[in-house]
Write a protein that holds these residues in place. Structure first.
Motif, mmCIF file in Angstrom:
data_model
loop_
_atom_site.group_PDB
_atom_site.id
_atom_site.type_symbol
_atom_site.label_atom_id
_atom_site.label_comp_id
_atom_site.label_asym_id
_atom_site.label_seq_id
_atom_site.Cartn_x
_atom_site.Cartn_y
_atom_site.Cartn_z
ATOM 1 N N LEU A 57 0.838 -1.201 0.000
ATOM 2 C CA LEU A 57 0.000 0.000 0.000
ATOM 3 C C LEU A 57 0.874 1.254 0.000
ATOM 4 N N LEU A 60 2.128 1.642 -3.531
ATOM 5 C CA LEU A 60 1.047 2.056 -4.434
ATOM 6 C C LEU A 60 0.742 3.541 -4.298
ATOM 7 N N MET A 61 0.586 3.997 -3.036
ATOM 8 C CA MET A 61 0.144 5.368 -2.787
ATOM 9 C C MET A 61 1.309 6.311 -2.528
ATOM 10 N N LEU A 178 -7.375 4.750 -4.022
ATOM 11 C CA LEU A 178 -6.716 3.855 -4.999
ATOM 12 C C LEU A 178 -7.263 3.986 -6.423
ATOM 13 N N SER A 179 -8.117 4.986 -6.670
ATOM 14 C CA SER A 179 -8.650 5.133 -8.029
ATOM 15 C C SER A 179 -7.710 5.951 -8.899
ATOM 16 N N ASN A 197 -13.201 0.051 -2.841
ATOM 17 C CA ASN A 197 -12.068 -0.091 -3.763
ATOM 18 C C ASN A 197 -10.917 -0.917 -3.216
ATOM 19 N N ILE A 198 -11.074 -1.467 -2.018
ATOM 20 C CA ILE A 198 -9.927 -2.142 -1.398
ATOM 21 C C ILE A 198 -10.141 -3.643 -1.231
ATOM 22 N N PHE A 251 -3.919 -4.984 -3.454
ATOM 23 C CA PHE A 251 -2.770 -4.078 -3.634
ATOM 24 C C PHE A 251 -1.779 -4.668 -4.639
ATOM 25 N N LEU A 254 -3.116 -4.350 -8.151
ATOM 26 C CA LEU A 254 -3.026 -2.988 -8.702
ATOM 27 C C LEU A 254 -1.581 -2.645 -9.083
ATOM 28 N N LEU A 260 -1.094 3.160 -9.685
ATOM 29 C CA LEU A 260 -2.303 3.985 -9.697
ATOM 30 C C LEU A 260 -2.424 4.884 -10.922
ATOM 31 N N ASN A 338 -12.620 0.516 -9.372
ATOM 32 C CA ASN A 338 -11.459 -0.077 -10.055
ATOM 33 C C ASN A 338 -11.753 -1.442 -10.669
#
Ligand SMILES: *Cc1c(COP(=O)(O)O)cnc(C)c1O
Length: 360
Positions: A57, A60-61, A178-179, A197-198, A251, A254, A260, A338
């Motif tokens: 995570l 990702l973010m 996460l979009s 979304n998770i 995660f 994605l 992302l 997503n």
């Protein structure tokens, strides 16, 4: 087996590849001889699962080091209380921007603990728009400013964040986390219920700047103090282990899609297609101001509302389910998180076209 196109607002559709992997690993996770559901949350297998979920995570973010990631329970709704309990001192005030039903619930809860300044509101036109910076009455002394970045029910979304200066920005990001990439450093605290979304419901993700942890009000229950969970790596008590495992699979999924930025491109394409289909057909109408439209939840109405029921029945017979709009908006709502594949959008658009040709 036949899977439908599920436009539910939440709990919502999950990536099929993730569900398949969970199915494959159900009885025996990585040779442990156990399902993830059966593992001790203190054992080495689950420790590996939660540690990997957090680091994925963070990747990702792009979460900066001075932020803690917490895996909690109680839904986004418990954050409506935890935020003011942890972030305000007695006598302090917090700013809230009211952009719909979830904002209102957050405000009602905060009012039990602190004074609330409604710094902006779109209540006047049934929440079909997002207040702009110029329209805000921000309090420079506020303990924080709370926004709902995506309004799941009304289908609006912040495409530009408000500038709150030194006042920490707190965001309910339940329905658009996460979009797309976001700059986490713009926020003091982000929270999201997982079920949009998770992953599955029962898990809440909180991302909180370290300096905001550790000054909860005196009578705050230990379980509602961010410090309790930050100090214990989200394992003060038994965390929602299976939800964390599923979130971890999402995660990874994605990241594999390209992160992302790639997810955002896909989401923009999906939403643009659907809005175009609505805008180009007189039979359908989007109530939301154009520049504030959500890429995740797309409410629309039919020119003949007496056909709503028929629309839903015919859609369902084509495997397009959960399109009924929220009662406070009426009409339809397509939630296209997503995990909604582009083919699902194409099938919906095709159905809408056929329906309007037959019934307009
Ligand atoms: C779904 C939702 C909530 C409520 O989440 P729970 O996990 O059910 O408490 C809150 N805020 C937003 C924006 C939501 O979409």
């Amino acid at each position: 087996m036949k899977r439908v196109c599920n436009f539910s607002a939440g709990p919502a559709t999950l990536p099929e590849a993730v569900l398949q992997q969970a199915a494959d690993e159900m009885l025996d996770w990585h040779g442990s001889g156990m399902s993830v559901m059966e593992m001790s949350h203190r054992g080495k297998e689950f420790t590996d699962i939660i540690t990997t979920a957090e680091s994925d995570l963070r990747e990702l973010m792009d979460i900066p080091d001075q932020y803690k990631v917490l895996f909690l329970q109680g839904g986004a709704s418990l954050q409506f209380s935890m935020v003011p309990l942890n972030l305000t001192r007695p006598g302090e005030s917090a700013d809230y921007i009211n952009t719909g039903s979830w904002s209102k619930k957050a405000i009602a809860e905060a009012e039990r603990y602190c004074s609330v300044n409604i710094a902006g509101s779109s209540a006047d036109d049934n929440f079909t728009w997002i207040p702009t910076q110029e329209q805000l009455q921000l309090n420079a002394d506020a303990a924080y400013c709370h926004i709902t970045t995506n309004n799941t029910i009304f289908g609006t979304e912040y495409h530009e964040l408000p500038d709150t200066g030194e006042v920490p920005l707190v965001a309910d990001m339940s329905s658009n986390i996460l979009s797309r990439p976001i700059d986490v450093s713009r926020f003091g605290l982000i929270y999201a219920g997982a079920q949009k979304n998770i992953g599955p419901s029962g898990l809440t993700v909180v991302i909180v700047r370290e300096d905001l942890i550790g000054s909860a009000r005196e009578a705050t229950p230990r379980m509602l103090d961010y410090k309790t969970h930050a100090d214990a790596g989200s394992c003060y008590n038994t965390p929602p282990t299976y939800g964390i495992y599923m979130a971890g699979l999402v995660f990874k999924h994605l990241l594999k899609l390209g992160g992302l930025k790639a997810v955002e491109n896909l989401n923009r394409r999906k939403a643009a297609k659907l809005y175009t289909a609505i805008d180009e057909n007189e039979f359908y109408n989007s109530p939301v101001r154009r520049q504030d439209r959500s890429t995740m939840n797309v409410p629309f109405t039919l020119a003949k509302p007496e056909l709503d029921k028929t629309f839903l029945e015919k859609a369902e017979s084509k495997g397009l389910v959960n399109l009924k709009g929220h009662r406070s908006v009426g009409g339809m709502r397509a939630s296209i998180y997503n995990a909604m594949p582009e083919e699902g959008i194409d099938a919906l658009i095709e159905f809408m076209k056929e329906f309007s040709e037959r019934y307009a």
